[in-house]
Design a protein around this motif. Structure first.
Motif, PDB file in Angstrom:
ATOM      1  N   THR A 183       0.799  -1.207  -0.158  1.00 46.42           N
ATOM      2  CA  THR A 183      -0.190  -0.246   0.252  1.00 46.42           C
ATOM      3  C   THR A 183       1.067   1.533  -0.306  1.00 46.42           C
ATOM      4  OG1 THR A 183      -0.052  -0.430   2.322  1.00 46.42           O
ATOM      5  CG2 THR A 183      -2.078  -0.742   1.053  1.00 46.42           C
ATOM      6  N   ALA A 184       2.026   0.927   0.943  1.00 48.10           N
ATOM      7  CA  ALA A 184       2.917   2.665   0.815  1.00 48.10           C
ATOM      8  C   ALA A 184       3.024   2.622  -1.158  1.00 48.10           C
ATOM      9  CB  ALA A 184       4.506   1.671   1.615  1.00 48.10           C
ATOM     10  N   ALA A 185       3.392   1.278  -1.438  1.00 54.12           N
ATOM     11  CA  ALA A 185       4.437   1.793  -2.644  1.00 54.12           C
ATOM     12  C   ALA A 185       3.455   2.453  -3.709  1.00 54.12           C
ATOM     13  CB  ALA A 185       4.668   0.278  -3.232  1.00 54.12           C
ATOM     14  N   LEU A 186       2.109   1.615  -3.474  1.00 49.24           N
ATOM     15  CA  LEU A 186       0.891   1.587  -4.508  1.00 49.24           C
ATOM     16  C   LEU A 186       1.072   4.006  -4.722  1.00 49.24           C
ATOM     17  CD1 LEU A 186      -1.896   0.432  -5.441  1.00 49.24           C
ATOM     18  CD2 LEU A 186      -2.599   2.754  -3.839  1.00 49.24           C
ATOM     19  N   VAL A 187       0.839   3.937  -3.344  1.00 52.19           N
ATOM     20  CA  VAL A 187       0.707   6.167  -2.803  1.00 52.19           C
ATOM     21  C   VAL A 187       1.745   5.953  -3.130  1.00 52.19           C
ATOM     22  CG1 VAL A 187       0.801   7.372  -0.799  1.00 52.19           C
ATOM     23  CG2 VAL A 187      -0.932   5.242  -0.335  1.00 52.19           C
ATOM     24  N   ASN A 188       3.094   5.466  -3.331  1.00 54.82           N
ATOM     25  CA  ASN A 188       4.061   6.182  -4.039  1.00 54.82           C
ATOM     26  C   ASN A 188       4.230   6.698  -4.698  1.00 54.82           C
ATOM     27  OD1 ASN A 188       5.460   6.148  -0.846  1.00 54.82           O
ATOM     28  ND2 ASN A 188       6.718   4.599  -2.094  1.00 54.82           N
ATOM     29  N   SER A 189       3.430   5.654  -5.652  1.00 54.14           N
ATOM     30  CA  SER A 189       3.018   5.442  -7.047  1.00 54.14           C
ATOM     31  C   SER A 189       2.913   6.900  -7.468  1.00 54.14           C
ATOM     32  CB  SER A 189       2.956   4.046  -7.736  1.00 54.14           C
ATOM     33  OG  SER A 189       3.629   3.271  -8.064  1.00 54.14           O
ATOM     34  N   VAL A 190       1.021   7.110  -6.900  1.00 52.27           N
ATOM     35  CA  VAL A 190       0.599   7.863  -7.560  1.00 52.27           C
ATOM     36  C   VAL A 190       1.141   9.051  -7.306  1.00 52.27           C
ATOM     37  CG1 VAL A 190      -2.015   9.025  -6.612  1.00 52.27           C
ATOM     38  CG2 VAL A 190      -1.696   6.860  -6.439  1.00 52.27           C
ATOM     39  N   PHE A 191       1.728   9.569  -5.679  1.00 49.67           N
ATOM     40  CA  PHE A 191       2.246  10.865  -6.049  1.00 49.67           C
ATOM     41  C   PHE A 191       3.301  11.118  -7.100  1.00 49.67           C
ATOM     42  CE2 PHE A 191       1.789  11.211  -1.164  1.00 49.67           C
ATOM     43  CZ  PHE A 191       1.276  12.684  -1.450  1.00 49.67           C
ATOM     44  N   VAL A 192       4.236  10.019  -6.910  1.00 45.66           N
ATOM     45  CA  VAL A 192       5.394  10.052  -8.184  1.00 45.66           C
ATOM     46  C   VAL A 192       4.636  10.622  -9.340  1.00 45.66           C
ATOM     47  CG1 VAL A 192       6.965   9.402  -9.975  1.00 45.66           C
ATOM     48  CG2 VAL A 192       6.948   9.014  -7.364  1.00 45.66           C
ATOM     49  N   ALA A 193       3.561   9.782  -9.906  1.00 45.15           N
ATOM     50  CA  ALA A 193       2.780  10.277 -11.137  1.00 45.15           C
ATOM     51  C   ALA A 193       2.600  11.726 -11.330  1.00 45.15           C
ATOM     52  CB  ALA A 193       1.902   9.081 -11.320  1.00 45.15           C
ATOM     53  N   LEU A 194       1.202  11.738 -10.210  1.00 43.79           N
ATOM     54  CA  LEU A 194       1.192  13.273 -10.108  1.00 43.79           C
ATOM     55  C   LEU A 194       1.531  14.122 -10.290  1.00 43.79           C
ATOM     56  CD1 LEU A 194      -1.725  12.844  -7.657  1.00 43.79           C
ATOM     57  CD2 LEU A 194      -2.572  13.761  -9.880  1.00 43.79           C
TER      58      LEU A 194
ATOM     59  N   MET B 123       0.106  10.777 -16.941  1.00 41.40           N
ATOM     60  CA  MET B 123      -0.009   9.441 -15.742  1.00 41.40           C
ATOM     61  C   MET B 123       0.202   8.320 -15.786  1.00 41.40           C
ATOM     62  SD  MET B 123      -1.297  11.697 -12.918  1.00 41.40           S
ATOM     63  CE  MET B 123      -2.618  10.329 -12.569  1.00 41.40           C
ATOM     64  N   THR B 124      -0.494   7.799 -16.849  1.00 37.44           N
ATOM     65  CA  THR B 124      -0.195   6.298 -17.582  1.00 37.44           C
ATOM     66  C   THR B 124       1.299   6.014 -17.654  1.00 37.44           C
ATOM     67  OG1 THR B 124      -1.022   6.451 -19.951  1.00 37.44           O
ATOM     68  CG2 THR B 124      -2.897   5.617 -18.177  1.00 37.44           C
ATOM     69  N   PHE B 125       1.670   6.381 -18.887  1.00 41.34           N
ATOM     70  CA  PHE B 125       2.955   6.028 -18.287  1.00 41.34           C
ATOM     71  C   PHE B 125       3.800   6.427 -17.323  1.00 41.34           C
ATOM     72  CE2 PHE B 125       3.268   7.538 -22.911  1.00 41.34           C
ATOM     73  CZ  PHE B 125       2.489   6.564 -23.675  1.00 41.34           C
ATOM     74  N   SER B 126       3.657   6.782 -16.480  1.00 36.77           N
ATOM     75  CA  SER B 126       4.290   6.992 -14.517  1.00 36.77           C
ATOM     76  C   SER B 126       4.308   6.384 -14.242  1.00 36.77           C
ATOM     77  CB  SER B 126       4.108   8.850 -14.568  1.00 36.77           C
ATOM     78  OG  SER B 126       4.820   8.721 -13.371  1.00 36.77           O
ATOM     79  N   TRP B 127       2.347   5.703 -14.432  1.00 40.03           N
ATOM     80  CA  TRP B 127       1.904   4.541 -13.397  1.00 40.03           C
ATOM     81  C   TRP B 127       2.409   3.485 -13.305  1.00 40.03           C
ATOM     82  CZ3 TRP B 127      -0.785   4.072  -9.031  1.00 40.03           C
ATOM     83  CH2 TRP B 127      -1.760   2.528  -9.335  1.00 40.03           C
TER      84      TRP B 127
ATOM     85  N   ARG C 118      15.547   3.099  -3.347  1.00 40.04           N
ATOM     86  CA  ARG C 118      16.169   2.426  -3.175  1.00 40.04           C
ATOM     87  C   ARG C 118      15.372   1.748  -1.940  1.00 40.04           C
ATOM     88  NH1 ARG C 118      21.874   3.498  -0.434  1.00 40.04           N
ATOM     89  NH2 ARG C 118      22.661   1.373  -0.315  1.00 40.04           N
ATOM     90  N   PHE C 119      14.713   2.642  -0.668  1.00 39.33           N
ATOM     91  CA  PHE C 119      13.956   2.434   0.435  1.00 39.33           C
ATOM     92  C   PHE C 119      12.374   2.368  -0.116  1.00 39.33           C
ATOM     93  CE2 PHE C 119      17.629   3.961   1.830  1.00 39.33           C
ATOM     94  CZ  PHE C 119      18.498   2.257   2.508  1.00 39.33           C
ATOM     95  N   ASP C 120      12.134   3.805  -0.060  1.00 40.57           N
ATOM     96  CA  ASP C 120      10.118   3.716  -0.791  1.00 40.57           C
ATOM     97  C   ASP C 120      10.644   3.315  -2.688  1.00 40.57           C
ATOM     98  OD1 ASP C 120       9.302   4.433   1.859  1.00 40.57           O
ATOM     99  OD2 ASP C 120      10.445   6.394   1.156  1.00 40.57           O
ATOM    100  N   VAL C 121       9.712   2.250  -2.654  1.00 44.39           N
ATOM    101  CA  VAL C 121       9.578   2.234  -4.302  1.00 44.39           C
ATOM    102  C   VAL C 121       8.236   2.644  -4.609  1.00 44.39           C
ATOM    103  CG1 VAL C 121      11.313   0.529  -3.225  1.00 44.39           C
ATOM    104  CG2 VAL C 121       9.243  -0.012  -3.459  1.00 44.39           C
ATOM    105  N   THR C 122       8.139   2.123  -6.398  1.00 42.89           N
ATOM    106  CA  THR C 122       6.886   2.564  -6.554  1.00 42.89           C
ATOM    107  C   THR C 122       6.004   0.838  -6.931  1.00 42.89           C
ATOM    108  OG1 THR C 122       7.734   2.290  -8.559  1.00 42.89           O
ATOM    109  CG2 THR C 122       7.509   3.761  -8.137  1.00 42.89           C
ATOM    110  N   LEU C 123       4.880   1.056  -7.184  1.00 45.58           N
ATOM    111  CA  LEU C 123       4.433  -0.408  -6.935  1.00 45.58           C
ATOM    112  C   LEU C 123       4.620  -1.727  -7.977  1.00 45.58           C
ATOM    113  CD1 LEU C 123       1.724  -1.958  -5.874  1.00 45.58           C
ATOM    114  CD2 LEU C 123       0.049  -0.657  -7.195  1.00 45.58           C
ATOM    115  N   PRO C 124       4.572  -0.654  -9.757  1.00 47.36           N
ATOM    116  CA  PRO C 124       5.626  -1.767 -10.428  1.00 47.36           C
ATOM    117  C   PRO C 124       7.181  -2.571  -9.835  1.00 47.36           C
ATOM    118  CG  PRO C 124       4.854   0.376 -11.586  1.00 47.36           C
ATOM    119  CD  PRO C 124       4.822   0.597 -10.031  1.00 47.36           C
ATOM    120  N   VAL C 125       7.620  -1.707  -9.261  1.00 40.96           N
ATOM    121  CA  VAL C 125       9.023  -1.821  -8.454  1.00 40.96           C
ATOM    122  C   VAL C 125       8.776  -3.113  -7.514  1.00 40.96           C
ATOM    123  CG1 VAL C 125      10.741  -1.699  -7.354  1.00 40.96           C
ATOM    124  CG2 VAL C 125      10.242  -0.194  -8.777  1.00 40.96           C
TER     125      VAL C 125
END
Lengths: 287, 266
Positions: free
Chosen positions: B65-76, B201-205, B216-223
Motif C-alpha cells: 500500500t505504501a508503494a501504491l501511494v508512492n506511485s500515485v504521488f510520483v505520477a501526479l 500519468m499512465t506512463f509514469s504509473w 531504493r527504500f521507498d519504491v513505486t508499485l511496479p517495483v
C-alpha cells in the motif's frame, strides 16, 4: 506567426517560456548521456571508477563471445517479433477498417488495445501464468490429449517472443488501422472500375499506401523491443541473454558502470543505424 | 452468386481471425484477473472457487500500500511538472520567433528516441557521481524526462493560428503576458493539456526500469510487484496486477470519454 516585438531586439521574454524545459532536458538528459559516454572510457578497479581513458570496454564487446552473442540474440528476437507482429496485426487492422460497421470500429479498437495499458511487469507475469508447466495452456493441451508431457514454454526464447508479439500486435493494429481509415474510398472504386479484382486492388493500391503506417509501427516496435529488459528477464530467463539483460547484469552484480555504459552506447548505435536505414519511409508519413 | 458466396466465406474467415487475435490479446489478462479470485494457494487451473482473500491480504500489506501511494504521488507530481514545462516550451516556440528553434525542438523531443533503460542508467551514474541519493524524487525526475517530450509534442501540434489570434486580441485589449497565458491560452488548450497529463500519468504509473534503478527504500508499485515475483506464482501477485491494470484502464477510459470524445464528429 511571430509576434511583433514591442520592446526591441533585446527581448528575453520568449526565452523564459522555453528555458525551463530546455534546461531540464540538458541537465537530466544531455548531461547524463555525456557522463555515460565519459564513464564508458573509464574502468572499474575494485570499488572505484578509474579514469583510464581507453576503448577497452568497447574492445571487450567484440572480444567476448557472450557479449556479441547477446547483441545477436537481441537483433534476432527483435526481428522475429517485428515481422510476426506486422503479419498478425495487419489483417486485424484491415478487418476493423473494412468489415466492421463504422460505429463499432472505435469500440473494437479500444478493446484491441486495452491490455496495452497493463504495466510491463504485470503483463509479463500474466504470460508466465499462461505458459507455465502447469499453466492454462499446458493443462488445456493435456486435457484434450494433444500432448502427454507439459511443453516447457516458460523460460524460453519462445516465451519472450510471445510476450513481445502480444504487446506489439496491439501497437501495430493501432498504427496500421489509423493509416487504413485515412485512405479515400474512391481509390478502391477507381481500381474496381479499371478492372482490378480485390486481390489486385490490395496488392497494388492498399498495401503500398499503408506502407508508411507499417514502417512507423515497425520502427517503434524495433526501438521498444530491443531496449526492453522486463519481458526477456521474466519470460526468457537467463538462458539466452539479450542486451538489456546483459547491461543490467553489469550494473546489478558488479556495479560495473563503465562496461554497462559502453554496452548501452553500442545498443544506441545499432538503433541509430536502423533509424537511418528506415528514415526514408519514416519521413513519408509527414508528407 | 459465386461472388456473394466468396464474400460470405471471406466474412466468416474474418470473424474467425478477429476472434482468434482478440482471444490472444485478452488471454493473459483474463487469466490474471480470474486467478486473482482463486480460492486456493496457486493461481493455476483448476479454479477452486471465488474468494476475495488475496485482495484482503493485498490491502493488509503495508509495503504494497505504501508503494501504491508512492506511485500515485510520483505520477501526479511528475505529470504536472512534465505538462507545465512542455506547455510553456510549446507556447514559446509556437508564438515567438526564436533563433535555433528547429534545434530546440529536436532537443526537446530527443529523449523519445532513447530507451528508458539508457535514460535511467545515465541518471543513475550521474546522481551517483554528485552524491544525489536514490529516491522517489530521483525517479520522479526521470519520469519528467520521459514524459515532457510527449507533452511538448502533443501541445505544440495543437497550437493553431486561431488561438494565436485570440491571444493577439487579448493583448490588444491590454492583457499582460501572464494573463494571456492563464486566461486565454490555457483554457483554449485545455483538451490537449488534459490529454498529455493523463497520458503522462499512465506512463509514469506503469513505468518500471527507471524507478527500479533510481529508487531504493521507498519504491513505486511496479517495483514492489517485481519484488513479489521472486516468491513465484502467487494469487496475491495476481491481485496486485489486476489492481494496477484496473486503475490503468480507468485512467484510459477517462481520457477516452472526456478528451477524445469531443474530437469525434457528431
Amino acid at each position: 506567426m511571430a509576434i511583433v516585438d514591442r520592446r526591441g531586439r533585446g527581448d528575453m521574454r520568449p526565452w523564459a517560456f522555453v528555458a525551463p524545459a530546455l534546461l531540464w532536458t540538458i541537465a537530466f538528459f544531455c548531461v547524463p548521456f555525456a557522463v555515460m559516454a565519459v564513464v564508458s572510457l573509464w574502468e572499474r578497479v575494485g570499488t572505484e571508477l578509474v579514469a583510464s581513458w581507453s576503448f577497452a570496454n568497447y574492445a571487450k564487446f567484440f572480444a567476448r563471445g557472450h557479449f556479441l552473442q547477446a547483441m545477436l540474440n537481441s537483433l534476432e528476437v527483435t526481428l522475429i517479433v517485428t515481422v510476426l507482429s506486422i503479419l498478425l496485426a495487419y489483417p486485424l487492422a484491415w478487418i476493423l477498417a473494412e468489415k466492421v460497421p463504422p460505429r463499432w470500429q472505435r469500440i473494437g479498437l479500444v478493446c484491441a488495445i486495452l491490455p496495452f495499458w497493463t504495466s510491463y511487469v504485470v503483463r509479463s507475469y500474466a504470460w508466465v501464468l499462461v505458459l507455465a508447466n502447469n499453466g492454462v495452456v499446458n493443462q488445456a493441451l493435456q486435457g484434450v490429449g494433444l500432448v502427454d508431457e507439459p511443453l516447457s514454454l516458460a523460460n524460453s526464447r519462445t516465451a519472450t517472443i510471445i510476450g513481445f508479439v502480444h504487446f506489439f500486435v496491439m501497437l501495430l493494429t493501432l498504427t496500421i488501422y489509423a493509416n487504413l481509415v485515412q485512405l479515400p474510398k474512391n481509390y478502391r472504386r477507381a481500381a474496381a472500375d479499371l478492372g482490378a479484382g480485390s486481390v489486385a486492388t490490395f496488392v497494388h493500391i492498399i498495401l503500398p499506401l499503408t506502407l508508411p503506417g507499417i514502417m512507423v509501427g515497425a520502427f517503434l516496435t524495433f526501438v521498444l523491443c530491443i531496449g526492453d529488459y522486463i519481458t526477456p528477464q521474466i519470460l526468457g530467463g537467463n538462458s539466452e541473454l539479450v542486451m538489456p539483460q546483459l547491461i543490467m547484469l553489469q550494473i546489478g552484480r558488479r556495479a560495473d558502470f563503465p562496461t554497462a555504459s559502453a554496452l548501452a552506447i553500442l545498443l544506441m548505435v545499432v538503433v541509430t543505424l536502423v533509424y537511418v536505414a528506415c528514415a526514408r519511409w519514416l519521413k513519408l508519413e509527414r508528407a | 452468386m459465386r461472388a456473394g458466396q466468396g464474400m460470405r466465406i471471406g466474412n466468416i474467415l474474418a470473424a474467425f481471425y478477429a476472434a482468434a487475435i482478440y482471444g490472444f490479446i485478452f488471454l493473459p489478462v483474463v487469466v490474471l484477473v480470474l486467478f486473482s479470485f482463486q480460492d486456493g494457494r496457486f493461481p493455476i487451473p483448476p479454479f477452486q472457487g471465488f474468494s476475495l482473500r488475496w485482495y484482503e491480504e493485498l490491502l493488509a500489506d503495508r509495503r504494497l500500500t505504501a508503494a501504491l501511494v508512492n506511485s500515485v504521488f510520483v505520477a501526479l507530481l511528475s505529470s504536472a511538472a512534465a505538462v507545465t514545462l512542455g506547455f510553456l516550451a510549446a507556447y514559446g516556440l509556437a508564438r515567438f520567433r526564436l533563433p535555433g528553434a528547429g534545434l530546440q525542438k529536436a532537443l526537446l523531443v530527443a529523449p523519445l528516441t532513447v530507451s528508458y533503460l539508457i535514460i535511467g542508467m545515465g541518471l543513475l551514474i550521474t546522481f551517483n557521481a554528485i552524491g544525489f541519493p536514490r529516491s522517489l524524487l530521483a525517479a520522479g525526475i526521470g519520469h519528467v524526462v520521459i514524459n515532457m517530450p510527449l507533452c511538448f509534442a502533443i501541445v505544440f501540434s495543437q497550437m493553431g493560428e486561431h488561438q494565436a489570434n485570440a491571444e493577439r486580441a487579448a493583448r490588444d485589449l491590454g492583457a499582460r503576458e501572464w494573463q494571456v497565458l492563464a486566461l486565454v491560452t490555457v483554457p483554449m488548450m485545455w483538451p490537449s493539456l488534459f490529454a498529455s497529463f493523463f497520458l503522462s500519468m499512465t506512463f509514469s504509473w506503469d513505468e518500471f526500469i527507471i524507478s527500479f534503478l533510481l529508487t531504493r527504500f521507498d519504491v513505486t508499485l511496479p517495483v514492489e510487484i517485481w519484488n513479489m515475483l521472486r516468491s513465484g506464482l502467487n494469487p496475491k501477485t495476481n491481485a496486485a496486477g489486476s489492481l494496477v491494470f484496473g486503475i490503468s484502464v480507468v485512467l484510459v477510459l477517462m481520457l477516452e470519454l472526456t478528451v477524445l470524445r469531443r474530437r469525434r464528429p457528431a
